[in-house]
Design a protein around this motif. Structure first.
Motif, PDB file in Angstrom:
ATOM      1  N   SER A  77       0.916  -1.216   0.083  1.00 33.13           N
ATOM      2  CA  SER A  77      -0.059  -0.030  -0.057  1.00 33.13           C
ATOM      3  C   SER A  77       0.771   1.232  -0.046  1.00 33.13           C
ATOM      4  N   LEU A  78       2.160   1.174  -0.050  1.00 32.45           N
ATOM      5  CA  LEU A  78       2.939   2.347  -0.142  1.00 32.45           C
ATOM      6  C   LEU A  78       2.496   3.201  -1.455  1.00 32.45           C
ATOM      7  N   PRO A  79       2.136   4.620  -1.175  1.00 35.75           N
ATOM      8  CA  PRO A  79       2.143   5.256  -2.533  1.00 35.75           C
ATOM      9  C   PRO A  79       3.290   5.191  -3.394  1.00 35.75           C
ATOM     10  N   TRP A  80       2.976   5.233  -4.706  1.00 35.69           N
ATOM     11  CA  TRP A  80       3.935   5.421  -5.571  1.00 35.69           C
ATOM     12  C   TRP A  80       4.515   6.734  -5.398  1.00 35.69           C
ATOM     13  N   GLN A  81       3.961   7.666  -5.066  1.00 34.43           N
ATOM     14  CA  GLN A  81       4.618   8.953  -5.275  1.00 34.43           C
ATOM     15  C   GLN A  81       5.667   9.300  -3.973  1.00 34.43           C
ATOM     16  N   THR A  82       5.726   8.147  -3.355  1.00 38.71           N
ATOM     17  CA  THR A  82       6.984   8.359  -2.229  1.00 38.71           C
ATOM     18  C   THR A  82       8.263   8.377  -3.009  1.00 38.71           C
ATOM     19  N   SER A  83       8.264   7.555  -3.884  1.00 42.80           N
ATOM     20  CA  SER A  83       9.707   7.453  -4.678  1.00 42.80           C
ATOM     21  C   SER A  83      10.037   8.940  -5.172  1.00 42.80           C
ATOM     22  N   ILE A  84       8.829   9.657  -5.905  1.00 44.48           N
ATOM     23  CA  ILE A  84       9.063  11.043  -6.399  1.00 44.48           C
ATOM     24  C   ILE A  84       9.702  11.982  -5.143  1.00 44.48           C
ATOM     25  N   ALA A  85       8.766  11.837  -3.998  1.00 48.07           N
ATOM     26  CA  ALA A  85       9.076  12.707  -2.816  1.00 48.07           C
ATOM     27  C   ALA A  85      10.793  12.181  -2.307  1.00 48.07           C
TER      28      ALA A  85
END
Length: 661
Positions: A77-85
């Motif tokens: 459930s980790l948001p994929w946007q975490t990698s961008i952040a």
């Protein structure tokens, strides 16, 4: 439209614009004669060359972790946007450190030249340079967080922003460890061979390691410190946004952004008060003015927005805790106070007694910060639950714009003193820059104490954030002291700061050995002291660079790998790991930083003409003590700040992975 996010972004832009204006003003100052300009350029080029090589290594780490985050987000459930952040946080952290180091290495000769007119002008140039660093850190920090909150809303952005903190923390650890190894290996080579064996002045241009030493002041104490406090600053705000969901205040998740904005403008106003004939008085005036202005403004804003002053009280507790830690650090490290003078007096009977007294002072110095932070944590919790602890961390870091400026002032003043000696500017100018440098030693020690204190309370906020989130997924998680898994994690966590410190101290020792041998070789083969040959500065810079880049990888990797391994094994063990690492990491960091600061300023006290002055038996013993203390206060101690925060933020980022296994 989120007015709080827009306000935060706008305040960050204003901070960066003021920083740009200061850069313009600094560059208009005279850089001095040709020799001064050459020395400044050599230091500048050496620092940038190191950063370039360091970023090559870090970029590989960033790519690997980004791929890992994307893979984890695909299966959990980790948001994929975490990698961008994560990428944005890393870029912003690196940018803040890069900006600060560039202006610091531009300002050193200008500070020395300004000191020809009067010491006050030299102070203004050096402080303005530090202010560029401070404003860049807070400006980029609130812009980054504000953008994510504006796009996704504070509630949804909270989980994504852990990636931003992860990126910032990763850069900080590499910058601190790598920069610390670089600066202290060069410093040891310059001191042990130059001052002790050959009996030449500290910044004598005949010393082959002298330029590497001056370069190191910038890569460690400017770029490293900037990245360190950038991650503390953003992590405290992120934890406040996340824990805001646990309380019933109407604007609880955006309130931390408002407090950060107030802190930025308080710092800007506080900088106006940095005016006095005495450099130390001037810097202290600015710090206290900013703190008072912030407290008043935060009180009013909290009352008008939340209609409840308990969150303000939690913030105020953190602000006071930061001031107490800073003043305590000053007492135990300043050459004008009793502890450092006692270390100096112990030098009269040799290096062994100097080191014993320094160890004693360092251990005693843990008392006030630990008690103060423990009280602050309990009070903050009483005022606003776990949310209050996050607010206390934000309060401690609220005036970072000016507190970091006073810290980064130190390396600029140190470089200015070195350039004034290497360029033969005369005794009077050297004396003025040495006085600026002496104040810089105290402010740098206070800055390290402040960084350690803020790291501890930020780590506590992150741990509570982790526990609260973990319990929403696993409500039966046993985090009592009767859990064997928690106790196992506690012991492992308590051990980690010692293993980490052993690796970083050993890294300095390994690189310093090569540096000492190279300096001895050049003195012998080139016959430098006989005036027959010239030192090869570039060779020493290469040794420090290669050693730092090679040795920083293992200790830096521990902070990421260990929490993931323990988290995959058992969540309860991970909670224990974070608690144990934070407790011993906080204690060990204070001990190492203050013992090192005491040894350094004991040497400075003797060099002022006390107890026999430069070249005396006591001075040689004090130089040995200072050499032992250097990697303690500038490598291992400060790096522990980041270790305890990075472990917590890694745990938060990978929590979806742990609960899915």
């Amino acid at each position: 439209m989120d007015i709080f996010s827009i306000t935060a972004i706008s305040s960050g832009v204003i901070a960066l614009l003021v920083a740009a204006a200061l850069v313009y003003i600094i560059r208009r100052q005279s850089p001095g004669n040709k020799k001064m300009q050459e020395l400044s350029k050599t230091i500048h080029d050496g620092a940038l060359a190191f950063l370039k090589e360091e970023y090559k290594v870090i970029s590989v780490f960033i790519v690997v972790v980004t791929i890992l985050l994307l893979v984890v987000s695909y299966y959990t459930s980790l948001p994929w946007q975490t990698s961008i952040a994560f990428i944005v946080g890393a870029i912003f952290s690196a940018t803040a450190g890069n900006i600060g180091m560039r202006i610091a290495t531009t300002s050193n000769a200008r500070t020395a030249e300004a000191s020809k007119k009067d010491m006050g002008k030299g102070l203004r140039v050096a402080f303005s340079s530090g202010a560029v660093m401070g404003l860049s850190v807070v400006g980029l920090g609130v812009i980054g967080i504000g953008i994510f909150c504006l796009i996704y809303g504070a509630a949804d952005a909270a989980n994504i922003l852990f990636g931003f903190g992860f990126g910032a923390s990763s850069i900080a650890l590499f910058a601190r460890v790598g920069g610390g190894i670089y600066t202290k290996s060069a410093d040891i080579g310059a001191d042990l061979v130059g001052k002790v064996e050959e009996n030449i002045p500290e910044d004598d241009p005949r010393n082959p390691a002298v330029i590497a030493d001056n370069v190191g002041d910038n890569v460690g104490d400017v770029a490293g410190m900037g990245a360190d406090l950038f991650e503390s600053y953003v992590d405290s705000i992120i934890s406040g946004i996340s824990l805001g969901a646990l309380v019933s205040y109407a604007y609880s998740q955006t309130y931390p952004l408002l407090i950060a904005v107030i802190g930025i403008f308080s710092s800007l106003i506080g900088m106006v008060f940095v005016r006095a004939k005495n450099p130390y008085t001037a810097l202290r005036n600015g710090l206290f003015a900013a703190a008072i202005i912030f407290a008043i403004a935060a009180f009013v804003a909290t009352y008008l927005l939340l209609k409840d002053l308990n969150p303000f009280y939690a913030i105020f507790v953190g602000l006071i805790d930061g001031l107490i830690i800073g003043l305590s650090t000053e007492y135990f490290t300043s050459h004008k106070k009793l502890p450092a003078r006692k270390i100096a007096e112990a030098s009269q009977t040799g290096a062994a007694t100097n080191i014993l007294k320094g160890l004693s002072v360092g251990m005693l110095s843990t008392l006030i910060p630990i008690i103060s932070t423990a009280i602050a944590m309990v009070l903050a919790y009483q005022f606003a639950n776990f949310y209050g602890i996050a607010l206390a961390a934000i309060g401690m870091l609220s005036t970072l714009g000016i507190s970091l400026a006073t810290d980064c002032y130190g390396p600029v003043a140190d470089n200015a003193a070195g350039i004034s000696e290497m360029a033969n500017l005369g005794e009077e100018i050297r004396k003025r820059t040495e006085e600026l440098d002496a104040v810089g030693n105290t402010t740098a020690a206070m800055g390290k104490g402040f960084a350690i204190g803020s790291a501890a309370i930020t780590a506590l906020a992150l741990i509570f954030t982790f526990v609260s989130k973990a319990q929403t997924f696993t409500p039966n998680m046993d985090i009592s002291l009767t859990s064997p898994y928690l106790m196992a994690g506690l012991f492992i966590g308590a051990m980690l700061p010692f293993i980490f410190s052993a690796l970083t101290l050993g890294a300095v020792g390994n690189t310093a050995e090569k540096m000492v041998n190279e300096v001895r070789r050049q003195f012998k083969e080139y016959k430098i002291l006989e005036g027959k040959g010239k030192p090869d500065y570039e060779k020493c810079i290469r040794i420090a660079t290669r050693g730092a880049l090679r040795e920083m990888i293992l200790p830096s990797s521990l902070a990421v790998i260990v929490p993931i391994v323990i988290g995959i094994w058992k969540l309860e063990a991970l909670v224990g790991l974070l608690a144990g690492a934070t407790a011993t990491g906080f204690l060990l960091a204070i001990f190492l930083a203050n013992a090192g600061g005491g040894w350094d300023n004991a040497k400075k006290y003797i060099e002022e003409g006390n107890l026999g002055g430069k070249g005396s038996f006591a001075h040689k013993a004090a130089v040995v003590g200072d050499t032992v203390g250097d990697p303690c206060k500038d490598t291992s101690g400060p790096s522990l700040n980041i270790l305890i925060k990075l472990m917590s933020i890694v745990s938060l980022v990978f929590l979806p992975l742990f609960i899915s296994i």
